[in-house]
Write a protein that holds these residues in place. Sequence first.
Motif, PDB file in Angstrom:
ATOM      1  N   TYR A 194     -43.629 -27.991 -19.782  1.00 49.60           N
ATOM      2  CA  TYR A 194     -42.739 -26.858 -19.520  1.00 49.60           C
ATOM      3  C   TYR A 194     -43.343 -25.498 -19.848  1.00 49.60           C
ATOM      4  O   TYR A 194     -42.731 -24.463 -19.560  1.00 49.60           O
ATOM      5  N   GLY A 195     -44.523 -25.506 -20.468  1.00 46.00           N
ATOM      6  CA  GLY A 195     -45.149 -24.232 -20.790  1.00 46.00           C
ATOM      7  C   GLY A 195     -44.525 -23.508 -21.968  1.00 46.00           C
ATOM      8  O   GLY A 195     -44.720 -22.300 -22.136  1.00 46.00           O
ATOM      9  N   TYR A 196     -43.776 -24.237 -22.808  1.00 43.97           N
ATOM     10  CA  TYR A 196     -43.164 -23.602 -23.980  1.00 43.97           C
ATOM     11  C   TYR A 196     -44.228 -23.021 -24.911  1.00 43.97           C
ATOM     12  O   TYR A 196     -45.327 -23.572 -25.056  1.00 43.97           O
ATOM     13  N   THR A 197     -43.885 -21.928 -25.558  1.00 41.69           N
ATOM     14  CA  THR A 197     -44.677 -21.402 -26.663  1.00 41.69           C
ATOM     15  C   THR A 197     -43.763 -21.319 -27.886  1.00 41.69           C
ATOM     16  O   THR A 197     -42.543 -21.500 -27.778  1.00 41.69           O
ATOM     17  N   LEU A 198     -44.336 -21.001 -29.035  1.00 39.54           N
ATOM     18  CA  LEU A 198     -43.524 -20.882 -30.250  1.00 39.54           C
ATOM     19  C   LEU A 198     -42.497 -19.767 -30.137  1.00 39.54           C
ATOM     20  O   LEU A 198     -41.462 -19.798 -30.805  1.00 39.54           O
ATOM     21  N   ASP A 199     -42.776 -18.776 -29.272  1.00 38.71           N
ATOM     22  CA  ASP A 199     -41.813 -17.691 -29.066  1.00 38.71           C
ATOM     23  C   ASP A 199     -40.529 -18.185 -28.399  1.00 38.71           C
ATOM     24  O   ASP A 199     -39.506 -17.496 -28.429  1.00 38.71           O
ATOM     25  N   ILE A 202     -35.052 -22.752 -27.078  1.00 39.50           N
ATOM     26  CA  ILE A 202     -34.698 -24.063 -27.597  1.00 39.50           C
ATOM     27  C   ILE A 202     -34.711 -23.982 -29.120  1.00 39.50           C
ATOM     28  O   ILE A 202     -35.284 -23.047 -29.686  1.00 39.50           O
ATOM     29  N   ASP A 203     -34.080 -24.965 -29.757  1.00 38.86           N
ATOM     30  CA  ASP A 203     -34.140 -25.002 -31.216  1.00 38.86           C
ATOM     31  C   ASP A 203     -34.908 -26.246 -31.662  1.00 38.86           C
ATOM     32  O   ASP A 203     -35.434 -27.010 -30.850  1.00 38.86           O
ATOM     33  N   SER A 251     -35.818 -19.192 -34.303  1.00 35.68           N
ATOM     34  CA  SER A 251     -36.001 -19.290 -35.745  1.00 35.68           C
ATOM     35  C   SER A 251     -34.642 -19.602 -36.375  1.00 35.68           C
ATOM     36  O   SER A 251     -33.597 -19.430 -35.743  1.00 35.68           O
ATOM     37  N   GLU A 252     -34.663 -20.060 -37.631  1.00 40.69           N
ATOM     38  CA  GLU A 252     -33.408 -20.344 -38.314  1.00 40.69           C
ATOM     39  C   GLU A 252     -32.555 -19.084 -38.457  1.00 40.69           C
ATOM     40  O   GLU A 252     -31.334 -19.129 -38.363  1.00 40.69           O
ATOM     41  N   LYS A 310     -30.960 -18.434 -35.129  1.00 37.32           N
ATOM     42  CA  LYS A 310     -29.929 -19.439 -34.906  1.00 37.32           C
ATOM     43  C   LYS A 310     -28.649 -19.064 -35.647  1.00 37.32           C
ATOM     44  O   LYS A 310     -27.549 -19.117 -35.078  1.00 37.32           O
ATOM     45  N   HIS A 311     -28.776 -18.652 -36.895  1.00 36.35           N
ATOM     46  CA  HIS A 311     -27.598 -18.294 -37.686  1.00 36.35           C
ATOM     47  C   HIS A 311     -26.947 -17.017 -37.163  1.00 36.35           C
ATOM     48  O   HIS A 311     -25.718 -16.892 -37.207  1.00 36.35           O
ATOM     49  N   GLN A 312     -27.743 -16.084 -36.661  1.00 39.50           N
ATOM     50  CA  GLN A 312     -27.169 -14.867 -36.073  1.00 39.50           C
ATOM     51  C   GLN A 312     -26.312 -15.206 -34.869  1.00 39.50           C
ATOM     52  O   GLN A 312     -25.192 -14.685 -34.711  1.00 39.50           O
ATOM     53  N   ILE A 313     -26.819 -16.091 -34.004  1.00 37.40           N
ATOM     54  CA  ILE A 313     -26.068 -16.510 -32.818  1.00 37.40           C
ATOM     55  C   ILE A 313     -24.760 -17.181 -33.241  1.00 37.40           C
ATOM     56  O   ILE A 313     -23.688 -16.891 -32.696  1.00 37.40           O
TER      57      ILE A 313
END
Length: 634
Positions: free
Chosen positions: A95-100, A177-178, A104-105, A108-111
């Motif tokens: 899928y060509g995912y990168t770490l970006d 993604i998480d 981040s946790e 995730k918590h902000q969302i």
Amino acid sequence: MQQKFHKNQIQAIEHHTGPMLVLAGPGSGKTTVIVARVRYLIEERKIPPQRILVITFTRAAADEMKQRFLAQSAQTGVQFGTFHSIFFRILRQSYGYTLDDVLSETQKHQILRQILAQQQIQAQDEEEYIRQFVSQLSLMQNELESTISFQPEGLPKDEFVAMVQAYEAAKAQMQKIDFDDMLTQCYALLSQNEKVRQYWQNRFSYILVDEFQDINQAQYACLQILAAPNQNLFVVGDDDQSIYGFRGARPDFMLDFPKDFPNTKTVILDVNFRSTGRIIRLAERAIAGNTSRYQKNIQGNRDIGAKVHVFTAEDSTDEAELIASKIAALLESGMPGEEIAILYRTNVQGGAFARALYRRGIAYHLREGGMDVYTHWIAKDLEAYLFLAENEESDSAFLRICNKPKRYISKEALAQAETMPYSLLRSLEVLPTLQRWQAERLSNLRQDLAQIRRRAPHEALRYVRNVVGYDEYLAEYAAYRKASLPNMMEIANEITETAKGTKDSAELHQRLQEMSAQMQTQQNGQKKKESHAVTLSTFHGAKGLEFSAVFLPSLVEGVLPHERSRTGSALEEERRLFYVGLTRTKDSLFLSAIRSRYDQPVKPSRFLSELGLPPQMLQTTENKKPQNTKRKKV
């Protein structure tokens, strides 16, 4: 290479093709065996290093294993990694995912905070609610379940489903993604894309897995796909140390492995190089009570060792002081602090031992950062009652507790009272629209505040909880929120216990602030590098560690086994926790029980009687007076 290993280790190392299950008890040298097997495959079987995959559960463990291998071999190309890192690599290639692309946790918590506001979900503690949601969402994904079939714990299902849907929509909009998506998306990719599946099956023709007892459904399903069709899957673990049921790990995966992989060869690493003979025999006796397990006969290569120390204290505060005094004696005898550990069932228990060690000036390290219950909303509620009793003009304290328990003071009534020139409590009392039954509740509150004022903080908090009805409020709140009442009660109990010896609300507040500051220091890692620090940890956090001396406190019914886990498979996991605790020590073991917990009588844990300890051995109470101190040994 053979002369370094006993026969069962050699059998595991020199296994060639097909599935193998290695049952590796505590201190049996499993990491050494895995590293030696990788060398054997490369040097003796001429397997290209690039075709060997070694998986473990933490980055630290993967790095350590890699370094140990490289120290013994000049070969490069073997892939060492965690499940998440390996699965992310598979996703990245397709899928060509990168770490970006990974949340981040913090993100995730902000969302989730934004979703809470949008859904208008009322929670006493937002961060606590989010932690519980994240835990349940992770469990659902680890089990490869859907929101339809999954039953969340600690949250109403309708709220959980709404939160999941909103969270998934937010991730899709952000194209992110998480952490747990790495597992579920990898499983979907390998299941549905034959070309990708065949590529990775050919890429890794030999797979070795460490700590296999910690595997969950999603990880196991991916492994089953990757290992096909050759099934050169070599898994190492100990079903007796499967203690992460709350994450989806179950001993069933090890127990069913020979059925899932026909022609599995099984070998037991049955020599414990860590512990004395007495500890090994005691641990074997403890775990024998479980029925869903592989039978083993673990042997030692050390002498019988010192007898086990068993004692009883009056309560958890007394017990913590006793243990601190015994640790001081061990330190005085020359034992390094880092060789000593206190292991307990729940995070909240750590506070009593932190306080006792702190008072003696003994350095300690909370391995999991500790749980800062001292600023929890329950702590703030209880403090507010004491502060309001001393300062009845405090609007902030009154607002915090005015409907805890329910006094049916509406938002409209409070809004009217805020326009009046008096304190909120006084304004409500003279509010023209106030109903007679509401006035009676406020009058009762006034009387309760007078009673609280006459008491020292510890007794005042007991009055708030038992007479005013704060514990009833917690029970109603837990039922409404589908939250864990035992967890809430444990926090309230810890705050009540912390209040012992304080003379007023100001001194209690100072003590709570000091304990909170210590927790924050530990969470920020500021003490992690302090040498000679005694380890404080839950049983879960201590797995994989070893010490010269280990204390296992509060071995009573309701603590271990935990009150929510007294039957069936849950009880068996509690017994495995006890087994893990027992096997952390190399030399000295201290077992203790208490006669009362939070002012309620308790019984010694059934696990102690299973060790063969008669009840009368736990009837003698140790306390801080030397003339009354007796110690039993087994």
